[in-house]
Design a protein around this motif. Structure first.
Motif, PDB file in Angstrom:
ATOM      1  N   GLN A  49       0.913  -0.882  -0.234  1.00 55.21           N
ATOM      2  CA  GLN A  49      -0.275   0.127  -0.046  1.00 55.21           C
ATOM      3  C   GLN A  49       1.155   1.290   0.300  1.00 55.21           C
ATOM      4  O   GLN A  49       0.844   2.096  -0.833  1.00 55.21           O
ATOM      5  CB  GLN A  49      -1.275   0.086   1.681  1.00 55.21           C
ATOM      6  CG  GLN A  49      -2.113   1.197   1.261  1.00 55.21           C
ATOM      7  CD  GLN A  49      -2.686   1.052   2.420  1.00 55.21           C
ATOM      8  OE1 GLN A  49      -2.774  -0.086   3.214  1.00 55.21           O
ATOM      9  NE2 GLN A  49      -3.815   2.117   2.650  1.00 55.21           N
ATOM     10  N   LYS A  50       1.979   1.018   1.034  1.00 53.99           N
ATOM     11  CA  LYS A  50       2.749   2.302   0.826  1.00 53.99           C
ATOM     12  C   LYS A  50       4.074   2.185   1.536  1.00 53.99           C
ATOM     13  O   LYS A  50       4.001   1.416   1.731  1.00 53.99           O
ATOM     14  CB  LYS A  50       1.949   3.815   1.818  1.00 53.99           C
ATOM     15  CG  LYS A  50       1.540   3.182   3.074  1.00 53.99           C
ATOM     16  CD  LYS A  50       0.703   4.466   3.855  1.00 53.99           C
ATOM     17  CE  LYS A  50       0.653   4.414   4.991  1.00 53.99           C
ATOM     18  NZ  LYS A  50      -0.494   4.949   5.802  1.00 53.99           N
ATOM     19  N   ILE A  51       5.273   2.655   1.388  1.00 58.90           N
ATOM     20  CA  ILE A  51       6.468   3.034   1.823  1.00 58.90           C
ATOM     21  C   ILE A  51       6.761   3.463   3.392  1.00 58.90           C
ATOM     22  O   ILE A  51       6.538   4.963   2.747  1.00 58.90           O
ATOM     23  CB  ILE A  51       7.184   2.747   1.030  1.00 58.90           C
ATOM     24  CG1 ILE A  51       7.540   1.552   0.122  1.00 58.90           C
ATOM     25  CG2 ILE A  51       8.793   2.344   1.489  1.00 58.90           C
ATOM     26  CD1 ILE A  51       8.797   1.572  -1.190  1.00 58.90           C
ATOM     27  N   ARG A  52       7.241   3.250   4.566  1.00 63.43           N
ATOM     28  CA  ARG A  52       6.879   4.723   5.547  1.00 63.43           C
ATOM     29  C   ARG A  52       8.096   4.508   6.241  1.00 63.43           C
ATOM     30  O   ARG A  52       9.087   3.303   5.811  1.00 63.43           O
ATOM     31  CB  ARG A  52       6.047   3.504   6.165  1.00 63.43           C
ATOM     32  CG  ARG A  52       6.282   4.709   7.796  1.00 63.43           C
ATOM     33  CD  ARG A  52       5.787   4.454   8.745  1.00 63.43           C
ATOM     34  NE  ARG A  52       4.228   4.349   8.294  1.00 63.43           N
ATOM     35  CZ  ARG A  52       3.506   3.293   8.822  1.00 63.43           C
ATOM     36  NH1 ARG A  52       3.563   2.162   9.564  1.00 63.43           N
ATOM     37  NH2 ARG A  52       1.782   3.736   8.599  1.00 63.43           N
ATOM     38  N   LYS A  53       8.933   6.030   6.163  1.00 56.43           N
ATOM     39  CA  LYS A  53      10.034   6.064   6.448  1.00 56.43           C
ATOM     40  C   LYS A  53      10.079   6.131   7.800  1.00 56.43           C
ATOM     41  O   LYS A  53       8.995   7.157   8.238  1.00 56.43           O
ATOM     42  CB  LYS A  53      10.932   7.225   5.940  1.00 56.43           C
ATOM     43  CG  LYS A  53      11.923   7.449   6.799  1.00 56.43           C
ATOM     44  CD  LYS A  53      13.144   8.619   5.482  1.00 56.43           C
ATOM     45  CE  LYS A  53      12.175  10.208   6.438  1.00 56.43           C
ATOM     46  NZ  LYS A  53      12.900  10.554   5.707  1.00 56.43           N
ATOM     47  N   LEU A  54      10.615   5.232   8.965  1.00 56.71           N
ATOM     48  CA  LEU A  54       9.752   5.625  10.629  1.00 56.71           C
ATOM     49  C   LEU A  54      10.464   6.439  10.736  1.00 56.71           C
ATOM     50  O   LEU A  54      11.515   7.038  10.287  1.00 56.71           O
ATOM     51  CB  LEU A  54      10.605   4.177  11.340  1.00 56.71           C
ATOM     52  CG  LEU A  54       9.820   3.113  10.490  1.00 56.71           C
ATOM     53  CD1 LEU A  54      10.353   2.217  11.300  1.00 56.71           C
ATOM     54  CD2 LEU A  54       8.714   2.981  10.883  1.00 56.71           C
ATOM     55  N   PRO A  55       9.856   7.232  11.809  1.00 56.85           N
ATOM     56  CA  PRO A  55       8.768   6.868  12.771  1.00 56.85           C
ATOM     57  C   PRO A  55       7.555   6.966  12.156  1.00 56.85           C
ATOM     58  O   PRO A  55       6.414   6.589  11.770  1.00 56.85           O
ATOM     59  CB  PRO A  55       8.738   7.452  13.836  1.00 56.85           C
ATOM     60  CG  PRO A  55       9.546   8.917  13.153  1.00 56.85           C
ATOM     61  CD  PRO A  55      10.152   8.785  12.494  1.00 56.85           C
ATOM     62  N   ASN A  56       7.717   8.043  11.343  1.00 53.29           N
ATOM     63  CA  ASN A  56       5.813   8.674  10.676  1.00 53.29           C
ATOM     64  C   ASN A  56       6.032   9.291   9.430  1.00 53.29           C
ATOM     65  O   ASN A  56       5.623  10.212   9.066  1.00 53.29           O
ATOM     66  CB  ASN A  56       5.654   9.067  11.331  1.00 53.29           C
ATOM     67  CG  ASN A  56       6.556  10.460  12.143  1.00 53.29           C
ATOM     68  OD1 ASN A  56       7.217  10.955  10.635  1.00 53.29           O
ATOM     69  ND2 ASN A  56       5.954  11.643  12.682  1.00 53.29           N
ATOM     70  N   THR A  57       6.824   9.046   8.072  1.00 51.79           N
ATOM     71  CA  THR A  57       6.961  10.323   7.231  1.00 51.79           C
ATOM     72  C   THR A  57       6.572   8.542   5.399  1.00 51.79           C
ATOM     73  O   THR A  57       7.211   7.719   4.938  1.00 51.79           O
ATOM     74  CB  THR A  57       8.228  10.560   6.820  1.00 51.79           C
ATOM     75  OG1 THR A  57       8.280  11.115   7.958  1.00 51.79           O
ATOM     76  CG2 THR A  57       7.964  11.693   6.048  1.00 51.79           C
ATOM     77  N   GLU A  75       9.188   0.497   6.260  1.00 51.02           N
ATOM     78  CA  GLU A  75       8.358  -0.625   6.334  1.00 51.02           C
ATOM     79  C   GLU A  75       7.663  -0.405   5.042  1.00 51.02           C
ATOM     80  O   GLU A  75       7.359   0.437   4.809  1.00 51.02           O
ATOM     81  CB  GLU A  75       7.241  -0.165   8.196  1.00 51.02           C
ATOM     82  CG  GLU A  75       8.221  -0.291   9.282  1.00 51.02           C
ATOM     83  CD  GLU A  75       6.956  -0.392  10.647  1.00 51.02           C
ATOM     84  OE1 GLU A  75       7.368  -0.932  11.469  1.00 51.02           O
ATOM     85  OE2 GLU A  75       5.952   0.528   9.894  1.00 51.02           O
ATOM     86  N   LEU A  76       7.726  -1.620   4.794  1.00 47.94           N
ATOM     87  CA  LEU A  76       6.450  -1.836   3.841  1.00 47.94           C
ATOM     88  C   LEU A  76       4.598  -2.289   4.088  1.00 47.94           C
ATOM     89  O   LEU A  76       4.319  -3.180   4.945  1.00 47.94           O
ATOM     90  CB  LEU A  76       6.975  -3.278   3.045  1.00 47.94           C
ATOM     91  CG  LEU A  76       7.812  -2.743   1.661  1.00 47.94           C
ATOM     92  CD1 LEU A  76       8.337  -3.950   1.023  1.00 47.94           C
ATOM     93  CD2 LEU A  76       8.425  -1.833   1.515  1.00 47.94           C
ATOM     94  N   VAL A  77       4.361  -0.956   3.850  1.00 51.58           N
ATOM     95  CA  VAL A  77       2.407  -1.253   4.931  1.00 51.58           C
ATOM     96  C   VAL A  77       1.656  -1.971   3.180  1.00 51.58           C
ATOM     97  O   VAL A  77       1.719  -1.672   2.583  1.00 51.58           O
ATOM     98  CB  VAL A  77       1.918   0.003   5.291  1.00 51.58           C
ATOM     99  CG1 VAL A  77       0.596  -0.043   5.522  1.00 51.58           C
ATOM    100  CG2 VAL A  77       3.272   0.627   6.147  1.00 51.58           C
ATOM    101  N   LEU A  78       1.135  -3.449   3.688  1.00 51.50           N
ATOM    102  CA  LEU A  78       0.676  -4.240   2.999  1.00 51.50           C
ATOM    103  C   LEU A  78      -0.916  -3.703   3.180  1.00 51.50           C
ATOM    104  O   LEU A  78      -1.016  -3.672   4.173  1.00 51.50           O
ATOM    105  CB  LEU A  78       0.585  -5.691   3.197  1.00 51.50           C
ATOM    106  CG  LEU A  78       2.846  -5.708   3.185  1.00 51.50           C
ATOM    107  CD1 LEU A  78       2.723  -7.063   3.535  1.00 51.50           C
ATOM    108  CD2 LEU A  78       3.649  -5.547   2.111  1.00 51.50           C
ATOM    109  N   THR A  79      -1.603  -4.086   1.970  1.00 52.50           N
ATOM    110  CA  THR A  79      -2.714  -4.137   2.165  1.00 52.50           C
ATOM    111  C   THR A  79      -3.433  -4.482   2.529  1.00 52.50           C
ATOM    112  O   THR A  79      -2.351  -6.081   2.939  1.00 52.50           O
ATOM    113  CB  THR A  79      -4.028  -4.446   0.596  1.00 52.50           C
ATOM    114  OG1 THR A  79      -3.104  -5.393  -0.241  1.00 52.50           O
ATOM    115  CG2 THR A  79      -3.050  -3.310  -0.633  1.00 52.50           C
TER     116      THR A  79
END
Length: 107
Positions: A49-57, A75-79
């Protein structure tokens, strides 16, 4: 090479370790980051779904990827669709340590 720490976002896992991936600094694009991350983690890119640069970007474009520095955590955020199809499960013969001759032995 740019070295990044990547994992799958999953708050339900007790242990959710990062792996390190390497990207060629000449190919720092969102598409390349997605491709390498998914290959290394065994995830289908269509389920990210999206790629997040930790902590919150959230990373959205090539310029975001170009700004990454060594050992940043992503982090890879999966559907949330069918969880069984998110991961590619290797066949028995693809797994490391599989011994075809040993599997054919009979006792």
């Amino acid at each position: 090479e740019l070295v990044l720490k990547v994992r799958i976002q999953n708050p339900n896992l007790r242990e959710n370790d990062f792996i390190e991936i390497e990207l060629d600094r000449q190919e720092l694009t969102y598409k390349e980051l997605l491709r390498v991350s998914c290959r290394e983690l065994g995830v289908n890119p269509e389920h990210v779904q999206k790629i997040r640069k930790l902590p919150n970007t959230m990373l959205r474009k090539d310029k975001d990827v170009a700004r990454l520095q060594d050992f940043q955590e992503l982090e890879l955020v999966l559907t949330a669709s069918d969880k069984h199809s998110l991961f590619r499960v290797p066949t028995l013969s693809e797994r490391s340590g599989y011994n075809k001759k040993a599997s054919e032995l009979t006792y």
